[in-house]
Design a protein around this motif. Structure first.
Motif, PDB file in Angstrom:
ATOM      1  N   ARG A 158       0.937  -1.087  -0.072  1.00 38.30           N
ATOM      2  CA  ARG A 158      -0.036  -0.124   0.073  1.00 38.30           C
ATOM      3  C   ARG A 158       0.788   1.127  -0.022  1.00 38.30           C
ATOM      4  N   SER A 159       2.108   1.095  -0.117  1.00 40.52           N
ATOM      5  CA  SER A 159       3.062   2.290  -0.014  1.00 40.52           C
ATOM      6  C   SER A 159       2.962   3.150  -1.341  1.00 40.52           C
ATOM      7  N   ASP A 160       2.726   4.613  -0.981  1.00 41.02           N
ATOM      8  CA  ASP A 160       2.733   5.552  -2.326  1.00 41.02           C
ATOM      9  C   ASP A 160       4.100   5.224  -3.135  1.00 41.02           C
ATOM     10  N   ILE A 161       5.116   5.145  -2.310  1.00 34.66           N
ATOM     11  CA  ILE A 161       6.458   5.023  -3.053  1.00 34.66           C
ATOM     12  C   ILE A 161       6.351   3.759  -3.826  1.00 34.66           C
ATOM     13  N   VAL A 162       5.959   2.713  -3.537  1.00 32.71           N
ATOM     14  CA  VAL A 162       6.026   1.418  -4.341  1.00 32.71           C
ATOM     15  C   VAL A 162       5.000   1.513  -5.378  1.00 32.71           C
ATOM     16  N   LEU A 163       3.887   2.022  -5.225  1.00 31.15           N
ATOM     17  CA  LEU A 163       2.951   2.198  -6.378  1.00 31.15           C
ATOM     18  C   LEU A 163       3.074   3.016  -7.096  1.00 31.15           C
ATOM     19  N   HIS A 164       3.905   4.116  -7.050  1.00 29.33           N
ATOM     20  CA  HIS A 164       4.167   5.168  -8.021  1.00 29.33           C
ATOM     21  C   HIS A 164       5.705   4.628  -8.824  1.00 29.33           C
ATOM     22  N   GLY A 168      12.377   1.138 -10.293  1.00 29.57           N
ATOM     23  CA  GLY A 168      13.180   1.402  -9.336  1.00 29.57           C
ATOM     24  C   GLY A 168      13.528   3.125  -9.296  1.00 29.57           C
ATOM     25  N   ASN A 169      12.596   3.917  -9.994  1.00 31.38           N
ATOM     26  CA  ASN A 169      12.643   5.356  -9.996  1.00 31.38           C
ATOM     27  C   ASN A 169      12.557   6.005  -8.995  1.00 31.38           C
ATOM     28  N   GLU A 170      11.523   5.439  -8.125  1.00 28.28           N
ATOM     29  CA  GLU A 170      11.065   5.906  -6.696  1.00 28.28           C
ATOM     30  C   GLU A 170      11.637   5.367  -5.589  1.00 28.28           C
ATOM     31  N   ILE A 171      11.929   3.863  -5.773  1.00 31.19           N
ATOM     32  CA  ILE A 171      12.572   3.113  -4.698  1.00 31.19           C
ATOM     33  C   ILE A 171      14.045   3.425  -4.467  1.00 31.19           C
ATOM     34  N   GLY A 172      14.790   3.549  -5.514  1.00 27.17           N
ATOM     35  CA  GLY A 172      16.240   3.945  -5.810  1.00 27.17           C
ATOM     36  C   GLY A 172      16.502   5.044  -4.922  1.00 27.17           C
ATOM     37  N   PRO A 173      15.883   6.406  -5.470  1.00 28.46           N
ATOM     38  CA  PRO A 173      16.175   7.424  -4.573  1.00 28.46           C
ATOM     39  C   PRO A 173      15.923   7.471  -2.912  1.00 28.46           C
ATOM     40  N   PHE A 174      14.813   6.698  -2.663  1.00 28.34           N
ATOM     41  CA  PHE A 174      14.448   6.519  -1.221  1.00 28.34           C
ATOM     42  C   PHE A 174      15.490   5.879  -0.390  1.00 28.34           C
ATOM     43  N   LEU A 175      16.060   4.469  -1.101  1.00 22.34           N
ATOM     44  CA  LEU A 175      16.989   3.846  -0.581  1.00 22.34           C
ATOM     45  C   LEU A 175      18.241   4.603  -0.401  1.00 22.34           C
ATOM     46  N   LYS A 176      18.677   5.239  -1.275  1.00 24.02           N
ATOM     47  CA  LYS A 176      19.890   5.904  -1.406  1.00 24.02           C
ATOM     48  C   LYS A 176      19.954   7.035  -0.343  1.00 24.02           C
ATOM     49  N   LYS A 177      18.763   7.506   0.157  1.00 21.84           N
ATOM     50  CA  LYS A 177      18.969   8.491   1.173  1.00 21.84           C
ATOM     51  C   LYS A 177      19.422   7.750   2.754  1.00 21.84           C
ATOM     52  N   HIS A 179      18.054   3.741   4.621  1.00 20.03           N
ATOM     53  CA  HIS A 179      16.967   3.180   5.271  1.00 20.03           C
ATOM     54  C   HIS A 179      17.669   1.641   5.918  1.00 20.03           C
ATOM     55  N   PRO A 180      17.287   1.717   7.147  1.00 23.18           N
ATOM     56  CA  PRO A 180      17.865   0.486   7.977  1.00 23.18           C
ATOM     57  C   PRO A 180      17.475  -0.859   7.112  1.00 23.18           C
ATOM     58  N   MET A 181      18.404  -1.924   7.325  1.00 24.26           N
ATOM     59  CA  MET A 181      18.481  -3.047   6.566  1.00 24.26           C
ATOM     60  C   MET A 181      18.961  -4.124   7.681  1.00 24.26           C
ATOM     61  N   GLN A 182      18.223  -5.422   7.564  1.00 25.28           N
ATOM     62  CA  GLN A 182      18.501  -6.285   8.422  1.00 25.28           C
ATOM     63  C   GLN A 182      19.826  -6.747   8.763  1.00 25.28           C
ATOM     64  N   SER A 183      20.620  -6.798   7.775  1.00 22.51           N
ATOM     65  CA  SER A 183      22.097  -7.069   7.612  1.00 22.51           C
ATOM     66  C   SER A 183      22.967  -6.064   8.532  1.00 22.51           C
ATOM     67  N   GLY A 184      22.231  -5.052   8.646  1.00 24.88           N
ATOM     68  CA  GLY A 184      23.214  -3.861   9.033  1.00 24.88           C
ATOM     69  C   GLY A 184      23.995  -3.164   8.153  1.00 24.88           C
ATOM     70  N   SER A 185      24.034  -3.386   6.756  1.00 31.84           N
ATOM     71  CA  SER A 185      24.759  -2.775   5.566  1.00 31.84           C
ATOM     72  C   SER A 185      23.701  -1.522   5.261  1.00 31.84           C
ATOM     73  N   ALA A 186      24.489  -0.699   4.734  1.00 34.58           N
ATOM     74  CA  ALA A 186      23.807   0.668   4.187  1.00 34.58           C
ATOM     75  C   ALA A 186      22.969   0.560   3.055  1.00 34.58           C
ATOM     76  N   SER A 187      21.899   0.777   3.179  1.00 36.17           N
ATOM     77  CA  SER A 187      20.864   0.660   1.794  1.00 36.17           C
ATOM     78  C   SER A 187      21.398   1.491   0.793  1.00 36.17           C
ATOM     79  N   ALA A 188      22.048   2.635   0.977  1.00 35.93           N
ATOM     80  CA  ALA A 188      22.892   3.315  -0.093  1.00 35.93           C
ATOM     81  C   ALA A 188      23.623   2.444  -0.878  1.00 35.93           C
ATOM     82  N   ASN A 189      24.175   1.295  -0.344  1.00 35.33           N
ATOM     83  CA  ASN A 189      25.243   0.355  -0.930  1.00 35.33           C
ATOM     84  C   ASN A 189      24.616  -0.424  -1.984  1.00 35.33           C
TER      85      ASN A 189
END
Length: 366
Positions: A158-164, A168-177, A179-189
Motif C-alpha cells: 500500500r506504499s505510495d512510493i511503491v505504487l508510483h 526503481g525510479n522511486e524506490i532507488g532515491p528513497f533507499l539512497k537516502k 534506510h535500515p536493513m536487517q544485515s546492518g549494511s547501508a541501503s545506499a550501497n
C-alpha cells in the motif's frame, strides 16, 4: 582522406532495425528483458524519460548506442507514425542526458481502454526472483514475506512510493537516502541492478495481492479440525436446522473444491442478493430468493418476490407473475422471508477457528 570520410559517413548512419534491436538487447538486457517495457507505446519524449531513468539506475552505453535505442523505440513503439518520423540520426550526439529530443514536442498520450496507469510496471519474473533474494536478506524481518507488513514495519503493498515506482525510479532515491536493513549494511550501497530487481519483486507482490499476477494461487486453507467442525455443525452453528449431511449436503465435497466450498457457506447468496436490491430480478442459479409476505388490513396474505420495498411502498410479483402494490400503512403487515438470514447472523459470530474447523468437516462429506 576520401577513405576516412567514407568511414565517418558510414559510422554516422542510422543502424537498421535488426542492428538497433541488437543494441537494445545489449543496453537494456543487462538488467531486465526488453520485452518487459515494450507492452506500452510511448511518445519520443516519454521514451527519452524512460532511458534517462535507466541511466540513473546504472545503464551503460555510448551516446551513439543510446541514440540508436531511442530512435528504434520511437519508430517501432511510438503511438503514431508522425512521432516516429521525428527521429533523426543525429539525435543525442551532444549530451548524455538529451539523447535525441529533449526539445521535441511531446505528442498526446494515447488513450487507454484499460483502467489504471498506461505506464504500468511490467514485472520481469526472473528479475523478481533475484529481487526476492535481496528481500529475504535485507527486508523480510520488518516488512514480511509478502511485503504486507509486520509488527516491525509497514505494508509496502500500500506504499505510495511503491505504487508510483517504475523500475526503481522511486524506490532507488528513497533507499539512497538511507534506510535500515536487517544485515546492518547501508541501503545506499545497494546497486542499481539490485534496486531494479527489488522493484520487480515488490510490484509482483502488488499484483499478487490484487490477484492479477500470473503466479497467484490459493494457498492451503484446510487448516482446521474436522472433529471440532462437526461439533460446531451439529451444535453451536445451528446448521442442522436447515441442512442434513444425508440430504442436501450429501456428497457436497465432491461438487466443490475447498475455496469454493468456503465461499458457499460464508456467502451462499453467491452474488445474487434478493430483497430490496433484487428489484424482482431472478437470483443466480442455485440461489434461493428472498420473498415478502404481505397481509392487507382486510384480505388474504400474498407472497412474492419484492420489486419495491421501502418505508413508503411495497410491491411484489407473485409466483404466477401477477404484480401487487400497496402503500405502507400501520395496518399493512409485511414479513420478509430470507432463507439466508441465519448465514448473515453467523457472520457476526464466526471466529477464524469456527470457519476453518467447519470447512475441514465439510470437505469430508464426499
Amino acid at each position: 582522406m576520401a577513405c576516412c570520410a567514407a568511414v565517418f559517413v558510414c559510422s554516422a548512419q542510422e543502424p537498421g532495425p535488426a542492428k538497433a534491436e541488437e543494441v537494445l538487447q545489449k543496453v537494456c538486457g543487462a538488467c531486465h528483458t526488453p520485452q518487459s517495457v515494450l507492452t506500452t507505446r510511448r511518445t519520443r519524449a516519454q521514451w527519452q524519460e524512460t532511458i534517462d531513468k535507466m541511466v540513473s539506475l546504472g545503464a551503460k552505453a555510448t551516446d551513439e548506442e543510446f541514440a540508436a535505442v531511442l530512435n528504434y523505440l520511437s519508430a517501432q513503439y511510438g503511438p503514431n507514425a508522425a512521432d516516429a518520423a521525428a527521429a533523426t540520426p543525429a539525435a543525442g550526439a551532444g549530451r548524455r542526458g538529451g539523447r535525441g529530443g529533449a526539445g521535441a514536442a511531446q505528442a498526446p498520450r494515447p488513450a487507454s481502454s484499460a483502467a489504471g496507469p498506461d505506464d504500468k510496471h511490467v514485472v520481469d519474473a526472473a528479475a523478481a526472483d533475484r529481487g526476492r533474494r535481496v528481500w529475504a536478506a535485507e527486508c523480510i524481518n520488518c516488512h514480511g514475506t509478502y511485503a504486507r507488513g509486520s509488527d516491525n514495519g509497514p505494508n509496502l503493498v500500500r506504499s505510495d512510493i511503491v505504487l508510483h515506482d517504475r523500475y526503481g525510479n522511486e524506490i532507488g532515491p528513497f533507499l539512497k537516502k538511507g534506510h535500515p536493513m536487517q544485515s546492518g549494511s547501508a541501503s545506499a550501497n545497494l546497486t542499481p541492478v539490485q534496486i531494479a530487481e527489488l522493484s520487480h519483486f515488490l510490484h509482483q507482490r502488488v499484483y499478487d495481492t490484487l490477484r492479477g499476477s500470473p503466479i497467484f494461487q490459493m494457498h492451503d486453507i484446510l487448516t482446521g479440525d474436522a472433529q471440532a467442525g462437526a461439533a460446531y455443525f451439529n451444535g453451536e452453528g445451528g446448521c442442522t436446522a436447515c441442512h442434513s449431511v444425508t440430504g442436501d449436503f450429501k456428497g457436497i465435497a465432491s461438487k466443490y473444491d475447498p475455496p469454493t466450498l468456503l465461499g458457499k457457506f460464508l456467502n451462499p447468496r453467491a452474488g445474487g442478493r434478493g430483497g430490496r436490491g433484487g428489484r424482482g430480478a431472478p437470483p443466480a442459479p442455485g440461489v434461493k430468493q428472498v420473498t415478502l409476505t404481505v397481509t392487507p388490513p382486510s384480505g388474504q396474505p400474498v407472497t412474492g418476490v419484492p420489486v419495491v420495498f421501502d418505508d413508503f411502498d411495497v410491491s411484489i410479483r407473485d409466483a404466477a407473475g401477477e404484480y401487487h402494490s400497496w402503500t405502507r400503512t400501520p395496518g399493512l403487515k409485511v414479513v420478509k422471508n430470507d432463507p439466508y438470514a441465519a448465514h448473515d447472523d453467523l457472520l457476526t459470530k464466526y471466529t477464524d477457528k469456527n470457519m476453518h474447523d467447519l470447512l475441514a468437516y465439510l470437505v469430508t462429506l464426499k
